[in-house]
Design an enzyme around this catalytic site. Structure first.
Site, PDB file in Angstrom:
ATOM      1  N   GLU A  46       0.870  -1.166   0.000  1.00 16.50           N
ATOM      2  CA  GLU A  46       0.000   0.000   0.000  1.00 16.50           C
ATOM      3  C   GLU A  46       0.911   1.221   0.000  1.00 16.50           C
ATOM      4  O   GLU A  46       1.797   1.321   0.861  1.00 16.50           O
ATOM      5  CB  GLU A  46      -0.877  -0.009   1.262  1.00 16.50           C
ATOM      6  CG  GLU A  46      -1.866   1.131   1.235  1.00 16.50           C
ATOM      7  CD  GLU A  46      -2.750   1.206   2.475  1.00 16.50           C
ATOM      8  OE1 GLU A  46      -2.777   0.252   3.266  1.00 16.50           O
ATOM      9  OE2 GLU A  46      -3.398   2.252   2.625  1.00 16.50           O
ATOM     10  N   ARG A 272       5.162 -13.161   9.684  1.00 22.31           N
ATOM     11  CA  ARG A 272       5.786 -11.888   9.358  1.00 22.31           C
ATOM     12  C   ARG A 272       7.128 -11.780  10.093  1.00 22.31           C
ATOM     13  O   ARG A 272       7.393 -12.487  11.053  1.00 22.31           O
ATOM     14  CB  ARG A 272       4.878 -10.723   9.702  1.00 22.31           C
ATOM     15  CG  ARG A 272       4.582 -10.552  11.182  1.00 22.31           C
ATOM     16  CD  ARG A 272       3.478  -9.546  11.444  1.00 22.31           C
ATOM     17  NE  ARG A 272       3.890  -8.179  11.231  1.00 22.31           N
ATOM     18  CZ  ARG A 272       3.385  -7.396  10.274  1.00 22.31           C
ATOM     19  NH1 ARG A 272       2.467  -7.843   9.447  1.00 22.31           N
ATOM     20  NH2 ARG A 272       3.792  -6.155  10.150  1.00 22.31           N
ATOM     21  N   LYS A 282       4.304   0.583   9.605  1.00 21.20           N
ATOM     22  CA  LYS A 282       4.450   1.824   8.851  1.00 21.20           C
ATOM     23  C   LYS A 282       3.822   3.001   9.586  1.00 21.20           C
ATOM     24  O   LYS A 282       4.337   4.111   9.551  1.00 21.20           O
ATOM     25  CB  LYS A 282       3.772   1.675   7.487  1.00 21.20           C
ATOM     26  CG  LYS A 282       4.690   1.108   6.430  1.00 21.20           C
ATOM     27  CD  LYS A 282       4.064   1.206   5.062  1.00 21.20           C
ATOM     28  CE  LYS A 282       3.147   0.037   4.827  1.00 21.20           C
ATOM     29  NZ  LYS A 282       2.570  -0.003   3.482  1.00 21.20           N
TER      30      LYS A 282
HETATM   31  P1  ATP Z   1       2.737  -2.406   8.120  1.00 19.47           P
HETATM   32  O1  ATP Z   1       2.281  -3.457   9.074  1.00 19.47           O
HETATM   33  O2  ATP Z   1       4.150  -2.006   8.281  1.00 19.47           O
HETATM   34  O3  ATP Z   1       1.821  -1.223   8.045  1.00 19.47           O
HETATM   35  P2  ATP Z   1       1.461  -3.506   5.868  1.00 19.47           P
HETATM   36  O4  ATP Z   1       1.253  -4.941   5.905  1.00 19.47           O
HETATM   37  O5  ATP Z   1       0.283  -2.670   6.114  1.00 19.47           O
HETATM   38  O6  ATP Z   1       2.717  -3.126   6.722  1.00 19.47           O
HETATM   39  P3  ATP Z   1       1.598  -3.381   3.054  1.00 19.47           P
HETATM   40  O7  ATP Z   1       2.104  -2.297   2.190  1.00 19.47           O
HETATM   41  O8  ATP Z   1       0.168  -3.705   3.007  1.00 19.47           O
HETATM   42  O9  ATP Z   1       2.048  -3.025   4.506  1.00 19.47           O
HETATM   43  O10 ATP Z   1       2.462  -4.692   2.833  1.00 19.47           O
HETATM   44  C1  ATP Z   1       2.772  -5.227   1.584  1.00 19.47           C
HETATM   45  C2  ATP Z   1       3.144  -6.661   1.747  1.00 19.47           C
HETATM   46  O11 ATP Z   1       4.236  -6.796   2.633  1.00 19.47           O
HETATM   47  C3  ATP Z   1       1.997  -7.471   2.332  1.00 19.47           C
HETATM   48  O12 ATP Z   1       1.853  -8.639   1.564  1.00 19.47           O
HETATM   49  C4  ATP Z   1       2.439  -7.790   3.718  1.00 19.47           C
HETATM   50  O13 ATP Z   1       1.953  -9.029   4.127  1.00 19.47           O
HETATM   51  C5  ATP Z   1       3.967  -7.783   3.607  1.00 19.47           C
HETATM   52  N1  ATP Z   1       4.549  -7.419   4.876  1.00 19.47           N
HETATM   53  C6  ATP Z   1       4.347  -6.299   5.596  1.00 19.47           C
HETATM   54  N2  ATP Z   1       5.019  -6.334   6.761  1.00 19.47           N
HETATM   55  C7  ATP Z   1       5.689  -7.510   6.783  1.00 19.47           C
HETATM   56  C8  ATP Z   1       6.566  -8.143   7.716  1.00 19.47           C
HETATM   57  N3  ATP Z   1       6.888  -7.574   8.876  1.00 19.47           N
HETATM   58  N4  ATP Z   1       7.062  -9.357   7.400  1.00 19.47           N
HETATM   59  C9  ATP Z   1       6.750  -9.941   6.226  1.00 19.47           C
HETATM   60  N5  ATP Z   1       5.936  -9.401   5.306  1.00 19.47           N
HETATM   61  C10 ATP Z   1       5.406  -8.202   5.571  1.00 19.47           C
HETATM   62 MG    MG Z   2      -1.411  -3.806   4.576  1.00 23.50          MG
END
Ligand code: ATP
Ligand code: MG
Length: 571
Positions: A46, A272, A282
């Protein structure tokens, strides 16, 4: 200085062999059984912030699989939250994925490109009697959703006619209804044990401009509705996501089944990445940036890709780290030392060695002629002779590390003290005979004699010295600023304390700035992609943002050893 740009090699290789994990096993079986002829994965960020090391794990998995199975990985921006997203974030994310060594080729997608189609699918759901416009507000929806132990209540709007729903949904689309006045909900099951299946919201009114579609839309689809359909439209075979989406999987499957889509990607969850002494959300990283606790998304203390890049991490070291931690199903914490070791391992092999004095103390060699200067030969790497040698100027006045001198040293201190002899790396033995102090009694200069017979650091009479210290010729030194970093937080799990805000655990000593460091002159030509080992001090990288031609700034990427492990052992 020899160029070591190859550290930024973008060939997406890693140090290990082919990685193995349960996801790759599933994929290999699906290819073998003929379920799929080609695998398509996707990385779906995102664009509401910069990528962090957790995302790198997902990138290495999705793009890694594409490389190993001769298949394709899409980069898809999941941009359905216009208020928080921007094209700046889109560009930063693209840049980071490329830098990590991966390429999506022509497979760049945006959920916002599907808004028309997604609208069409929502209309289809309404026509199937599987979605309805609901006028309960957000609080009412929450209250009526029930709990883990109690079923939810059905909305009073649940059974309105298809025709009425179609009219209302169209009015939503045309901006005729106020923000917050209604939503479109999937009609699933208010008694489902899975709360996400209790008539989830799939569209809401948001009268906000979108960074790509402008003011075309004032309704936006929700994540659960968008994600599965975007995957489906792109023909994704394996939709890999983190464990917290496990409960969303039935909804993912429900939407695709309800619409009877021609393709039905398989969602698979993995754990994760969590790293201790750091945060990985984020939203919280954005708080640190917005509230000025760090200098920006790319502050070298942040575990963002851009922060790690600015600090001097190599793409290879990050890929190796992701390979070492592996892919599993169980949530776990990775020690920060594992990440630091990954960059140490890479740089230990590749980084040229140089000498730099962080906290200088002036040394005058009283029996060395004032007008004389010579060059000593220094090795660029102790184990790789092909990396060659360089000439380092030596003269009457030098700088050494202030910590390498003690006026009243204990017995076990093998460096300099009055009357003691040490070896200057690649040069001579020197013996201290005088200590000069300022009016406060601080040592500001020491006077030594050198033994001209010990050129190259060996005494012909076979006498030994226990200490070897690094030095820089005062007349030739490059003056630099050096920034030393420590962990950003003082506790292992800063965002898991229920009573305290994570910011209360910020480490006040996470950044130490040293001015007037003295570096050997070869560093004058340090290229912006060169990483160096300053002997005995760690690995360093020129800070591109802060350096000026007359004021180089170096970041310490990592110390030579895991100093934290040493502290833990001492306890
Ligand atoms: P955050 O929790 O930091 O806000 P998010 O999951 O909302 O991260 P996205 O931009 O939606 O951020 O993530 C894109 C991809 O990265 C998704 O498929 C998510 O599952 C993966 N992802 C995010 N954080 C992690 C993590 N700590 N370990 C592994 N994969 C991750
Ligand atoms: Mg997300």
């Amino acid at each position: 200085m020899e160029n070591n740009k190859y550290n930024d090699d973008n060939s997406a290789r890693t140090a290990g062999g082919k990685p193995q994990d349960f996801i790759r096993t599933i994929i290999a079986e699906d290819l073998k059984s003929g379920k799929h002829k080609q695998v398509i994965t996707r990385f779906p960020p995102e664009p509401n912030g910069f990528l962090h090391i957790g995302h790198a794990k997902s990138i290495c998995l999705n793009f890694g699989i594409a490389g190993e199975f001769n298949s394709v990985c899409h980069l898809r921006f999941d941009d359905t939250n216009p208020g928080k997203e921007s094209t700046d974030y889109v560009e930063a994310i693209k840049n980071d994925v490329h830098w990590l060594g991966f390429d999506w080729g022509e497979h760049l997608f945006y959920a916002s490109d599907y808004f028309d189609k997604l609208y069409g699918y929502a209309v289809q759901l309404i026509k199937l009697g599987k979605a309805y416009v609901c006028h309960l507000n957000a609080d009412e929806i929450r209250e009526q959703r029930g709990t883990l132990t109690e079923p939810g209540q059905e909305s009073p709007y649940r059974d309105r006619s298809v025709a009425e729903n179609l009219v209302l949904f169209e009015q939503m689309k045309h901006g005729e209804l106020a923000e917050g006045s209604c939503v479109l909900r999937a009609k699933i099951d208010m008694t489902s044990p899975n709360i996400l299946m209790r008539d989830p919201v799939i569209y809401r009114i948001l009268k906000t401009s979108h960074h790509r579609t402008g003011d075309k839309w004032c309704i936006y689809p929700m994540y659960d509705f968008t994600h599965c359909l975007s995957d489906m439209m792109e023909g994704i075979t394996h939709s890999l996501c983190t464990l917290e989406f496990e409960n969303n999987r039935p909804l993912y499957d429900w939407v695709l089944d309800a619409l009877n889509t021609p393709c039905h990607p398989q969602q698979i969850e993995f754990a994760r990445l969590n790293i201790n002494y750091a945060i990985m959300s984020k939203r919280k990283l954005l708080q640190l940036v917005d509230e000025g606790y760090v200098s920006g998304w790319n502050d070298p203390r942040m575990l963002t890709i851009s922060g790690l890049r600015r600090r001097g991490y190599t793409p290879l070291s990050i890929r190796n780290f992701c390979e070492v931690i592996g892919i599993g199903k169980r949530a776990s914490w990775i020690d920060m030392g594992v990440l630091e070791n990954a960059v140490r391992d890479d740089l230990n092999e590749h980084a040229p060695r140089v000498m730099g004095v962080l906290k200088p103390l002036k040394v005058v060699i009283t029996n060395y002629p004032d007008d004389k200067m010579e060059e000593v030969t220094a090795q660029n790497h102790p184990k790789i002779p092909e990396m060659g040698t360089r000439k380092v100027p030596f003269g009457r006045e030098l700088y050494i590390e202030a910590t390498d001198f003690m006026e009243d040293p204990p017995k076990k201190f093998f460096r300099l003290g009055p009357g003691r002899e040490v070896r200057l790396r690649y040069a001579y033995f020197i013996t201290c005979h005088d200590v000069i102090k300022d009016q406060n009694g601080e040592v500001i200069e020491i006077h030594c004699t050198y033994d001209p017979e010990t050129s190259g650091g060996n005494a012909p009479d076979g006498r030994k010295v226990k200490g070897t210290i690094h030095w820089v010729s005062a007349r030739h030194a490059v003056q630099a600023e050096i920034r030393l970093y420590d962990r950003l937080f003082t506790v292992e799990h800063p965002d898991m304390d229920k009573e305290k805000d994570f910011k209360e655990f910020l480490n006040p000593h996470s950044l130490e700035i040293l001015q007037q460091c003295m570096l050997e002159p070869s560093l004058k030509d340090a290229g912006t992609d060169d990483r160096f080992q300053f002997e005995r001090q760690g690995y360093f990288y020129l800070d591109k943002e802060e350096s000026r031609s007359d004021h180089p700034v170096f970041n310490r990427i990592a110390t030579l050893r895991d100093t934290w492990a040493k502290i833990a052992r001492k306890k």
